[in-house]
Design an enzyme around this catalytic site. Structure first.
Site, PDB file in Angstrom:
ATOM      1  N   ARG A   1       0.783  -1.469   0.321  1.00 33.42           N
ATOM      2  CA  ARG A   1       0.028   0.116   0.155  1.00 33.42           C
ATOM      3  C   ARG A   1       0.775   1.247   0.366  1.00 33.42           C
ATOM      4  O   ARG A   1       1.607   1.183   1.051  1.00 33.42           O
ATOM      5  CB  ARG A   1      -0.861   0.185   1.723  1.00 33.42           C
ATOM      6  CG  ARG A   1      -1.871   0.925   1.469  1.00 33.42           C
ATOM      7  CD  ARG A   1      -2.487   1.258   2.297  1.00 33.42           C
ATOM      8  NE  ARG A   1      -3.420   2.498   2.496  1.00 33.42           N
ATOM      9  CZ  ARG A   1      -3.244   3.584   3.400  1.00 33.42           C
ATOM     10  NH1 ARG A   1      -3.000   2.576   4.381  1.00 33.42           N
ATOM     11  NH2 ARG A   1      -4.319   4.651   3.360  1.00 33.42           N
TER      12      ARG A   1
ATOM     13  N   GLU B   1      -4.457  -0.417   7.675  1.00 36.82           N
ATOM     14  CA  GLU B   1      -2.638   0.001   8.899  1.00 36.82           C
ATOM     15  C   GLU B   1      -2.898  -0.556  10.047  1.00 36.82           C
ATOM     16  O   GLU B   1      -4.242  -0.360  10.258  1.00 36.82           O
ATOM     17  CB  GLU B   1      -2.659   1.314   8.856  1.00 36.82           C
ATOM     18  CG  GLU B   1      -1.824   2.435   8.174  1.00 36.82           C
ATOM     19  CD  GLU B   1      -2.465   4.160   7.793  1.00 36.82           C
ATOM     20  OE1 GLU B   1      -2.106   4.026   8.900  1.00 36.82           O
ATOM     21  OE2 GLU B   1      -2.235   4.832   6.947  1.00 36.82           O
TER      22      GLU B   1
ATOM     23  N   HIS C   1      -2.940  11.236   1.185  1.00 36.38           N
ATOM     24  CA  HIS C   1      -2.428  10.816   2.515  1.00 36.38           C
ATOM     25  C   HIS C   1      -1.556  11.773   2.592  1.00 36.38           C
ATOM     26  O   HIS C   1      -1.099  12.268   2.853  1.00 36.38           O
ATOM     27  CB  HIS C   1      -1.879   8.995   2.405  1.00 36.38           C
ATOM     28  CG  HIS C   1      -1.242   8.684   3.543  1.00 36.38           C
ATOM     29  ND1 HIS C   1      -1.417   7.820   4.119  1.00 36.38           N
ATOM     30  CD2 HIS C   1      -1.538   8.843   4.665  1.00 36.38           C
ATOM     31  CE1 HIS C   1      -1.239   7.637   5.101  1.00 36.38           C
ATOM     32  NE2 HIS C   1      -0.826   8.519   5.970  1.00 36.38           N
TER      33      HIS C   1
ATOM     34  N   GLU D   1      -7.471   8.656   6.456  1.00 35.41           N
ATOM     35  CA  GLU D   1      -8.182   8.760   7.665  1.00 35.41           C
ATOM     36  C   GLU D   1      -8.178  10.260   7.338  1.00 35.41           C
ATOM     37  O   GLU D   1      -8.216  11.703   8.160  1.00 35.41           O
ATOM     38  CB  GLU D   1      -7.154   9.597   8.294  1.00 35.41           C
ATOM     39  CG  GLU D   1      -6.900   7.829   8.251  1.00 35.41           C
ATOM     40  CD  GLU D   1      -5.651   7.195   9.803  1.00 35.41           C
ATOM     41  OE1 GLU D   1      -4.812   8.432  10.310  1.00 35.41           O
ATOM     42  OE2 GLU D   1      -5.074   6.612  10.443  1.00 35.41           O
TER      43      GLU D   1
HETATM   44  C1  BGC Z   1      -1.521   7.857   9.413  1.00 37.27           C
HETATM   45  C2  BGC Z   1       0.075   6.966   9.111  1.00 37.27           C
HETATM   46  C3  BGC Z   1       0.692   7.541  10.130  1.00 37.27           C
HETATM   47  C4  BGC Z   1       0.286   6.859  11.224  1.00 37.27           C
HETATM   48  C5  BGC Z   1       1.107   5.931  12.678  1.00 37.27           C
HETATM   49  C6  BGC Z   1      -2.340   7.331  10.053  1.00 37.27           C
HETATM   50  O1  BGC Z   1      -2.673   8.099  11.587  1.00 37.27           O
HETATM   51  O2  BGC Z   1      -2.245   7.145   7.772  1.00 37.27           O
HETATM   52  O3  BGC Z   1       0.988   8.020   8.006  1.00 37.27           O
HETATM   53  O4  BGC Z   1       2.019   7.453   9.751  1.00 37.27           O
HETATM   54  O5  BGC Z   1      -0.384   6.452  11.550  1.00 37.27           O
HETATM   55  O6  BGC Z   1       0.879   7.915  13.424  1.00 37.27           O
END
Ligand code: BGC
Length: 483
Positions: free
Chosen positions: A76, A379, A121, A166
């Site tokens: 991703r 994630e 992003h 997000e």
């Molecule tokens: C985000 C990432 C970030 C990760 C850790 C997520 O909110 O999509 O870009 O690095 O969290 O904080």
């Protein structure tokens, strides 16, 4: 335990890894501006920036090697809008940016790794911020044109798309707290507007894909929503129970209800914002949390799967109206507070308690609330702060335990279709700069060549993948099979 075709992935984002911030005609993004602004110390840890970061713009092939060493089936990544369209519009296409992403995507496909591509992003072209950014209603059309451009250029090979990563974080941290770019602090007003325009933008892009590209490209499109798992602090307290419901409505529900449940904001959110507006004498109904217009493309059903970013959990208590003293703000609308259970270990940063079980609970909630959609965990990760430990035993345990919870969720009947670790590499962790490391590979930012070294957790993840990934002859690349 894991269905055939299950996606074993790792994730990154353009601004966090690429560097090359002004290379080859790239336009500036709001994160370039945010990090470069002078005289406002403390925005980003040690005034760091993503100018070079992992230098993936020049060192992509090293990343590809990392992807292969892990044995990922999926990778991703995100596209830098300002690298492709320096002024944010399709009026100025940057062929060097297009070439870069074509190289990345072609390399992945040649190595039998499916790309999952995020269009946005956190890194809006600065030129669009100058036109009002996400607070402007025009963003829906501008984003749609950008999305169509990307579907056209890359959609023959990309079958899994995320429009926006997000929206909660972009809205809240970027426009309520001001701790993320563009650094706007307009509590209780701007975040709702931004969230609204992001939803409108997402819906348009999904409809464009659906009507113009789906029949020939056969892919799937969603938006990635972050959420903690939450529980009432005192399960016997009616106040804490409704506070926990509100908490979830203001995070996951804010974006999930319009897309997956009703086409509108969750009632718990709508009533809280409207009631607080009335109490504080703020304008009329609808004055802060906008309503959806019937003249616009519908929101409901605009996701082909559920994309979830899960990191941690919270116990929630009611503030009993006490938050009203905070004036017009999301905090006062929410009137609830998330706290950590003292039994949960922390990993580095103060917000990240290790609660693998929360993921299973949240997946169960999504199944029940949103009619059992196909889900990708887009994630999930564990951070390291301070002295680097290549032998990161705690992170190994974290991945092991969390993946077990995913397996349990599948047993529970949740249609989980993939899991993406955050992150492939240590990278620029937004306001925390390089002080927080989430990688499966360590990156030495003090050396020009940015050497990547696999953490022990990378080795462990690779073993898990090797045990479960389908053999080389498995039928690949058919997105519809993954939904
Ligand atoms: C985000 C990432 C970030 C990760 C850790 C997520 O909110 O999509 O870009 O690095 O969290 O904080």
């Amino acid at each position: 335990m894991f269905p055939s075709g299950f996606a074993w992935g790792a994730a990154t984002a353009a601004y966090q890894i690429e560097g090359g911030w002004d290379s080859d005609d790239k336009g500036p993004s709001i994160w370039d501006t945010f990090c470069h602004r002078e005289g406002e110390e403390g925005r980003v840890f040690a005034a760091q920036n993503g100018d070079v970061s992992c230098n993936s713009y020049e060192l992509w092939r090293k990343d590809l090697q990392c992807v292969q060493e892990l044995g990922l089936t999926h990778y991703r990544m995100s596209l830098s809008w300002a690298r492709l369209l320096p002024d944010g519009t399709t009026g100025t296409v940057n062929p060097k940016g297009v070439r870069y992403y074509n190289t990345v995507i072609n390399d992945l496909v040649a190595c039998n790794v499916s790309p999952m591509v995020t269009l946005y992003h956190f890194d809006l072209p600065q030129a669009l911020q100058d036109r009002g950014g996400w607070k402007s209603p025009d963003m829906a059309t501008l984003f749609d044109s950008y999305a169509r451009f990307c579907f056209e250029e890359f959609g023959d090979r990309v079958k899994l798309w995320i429009t926006i990563n997000e929206p909660y974080v972009c809205a809240k941290l970027g426009h309520e707290d001001g701790s993320h770019a563009p650094g706007v602090k307009q509590p209780g007003v701007a975040a709702y507007l931004v969230g609204h325009n992001m939803l409108r933008a997402h819906a348009r892009a999904w409809h464009s894909y659906d009507s113009l590209f789906r029949s020939k490209q056969n892919g799937a499109v969603s938006l990635a929503l972050n959420s903690d798992w939450v529980e009432p602090l005192d399960p016997a307290s009616a106040g804490d129970i409704s506070a926990a419901e509100r908490f979830l409505a203001f995070t996951l529900g804010w974006f999930a209800w319009p897309v997956f449940a009703t086409g509108d904001y969750p009632p718990a959110m709508r009533s809280a914002v409207d009631a607080q507006s009335a109490r504080l004498g703020y304008g009329g109904v609808d004055s802060r949390l906008p309503g959806f217009s019937e003249d616009e493309p519908a929101l409901l059903g605009t996701a082909d799967f559920f994309a979830l970013n899960y990191y941690t959990s919270r116990k929630v208590r009611s503030r009993g109206g006490g938050a009203g003293g905070d004036g017009v703000s999301m905090k006062s609308d929410l009137d609830a507070e998330g706290v950590l259970d003292p039994s949960w270990p922390l990993c580095g940063v103060s917000w990240l308690a290790v609660v693998p079980r929360g993921l299973r609970n949240l997946l169960g909630y999504i199944k029940e609330t949103f009619n059992n959609p196909a889900v990708y965990v887009t994630e999930n990760g564990f951070s390291q702060v301070g002295a680097v430990e290549i032998d990161d035993v705690q992170r190994c345990r974290f991945y092991h335990d969390t993946i077990m919870e995913v397996a349990e969720a599948i047993e529970d009947g949740v249609r989980v279709r993939g899991y993406f670790a955050w992150s492939l590499l240590d990278n620029f962790e937004w306001a925390d700069g390089f002080s927080v490391r989430f990688g499966l590979f360590h990156v030495d930012f003090s050396e020009d060549g940015r050497p990547r070294t696999m953490y022990r957790s990378g080795r462990e993840y690779a073993k898990i993948i090797a045990k479960h990934r389908p053999g080389p002859n498995a039928d690949k690349g058919k997105a519809e099979k993954l939904l």
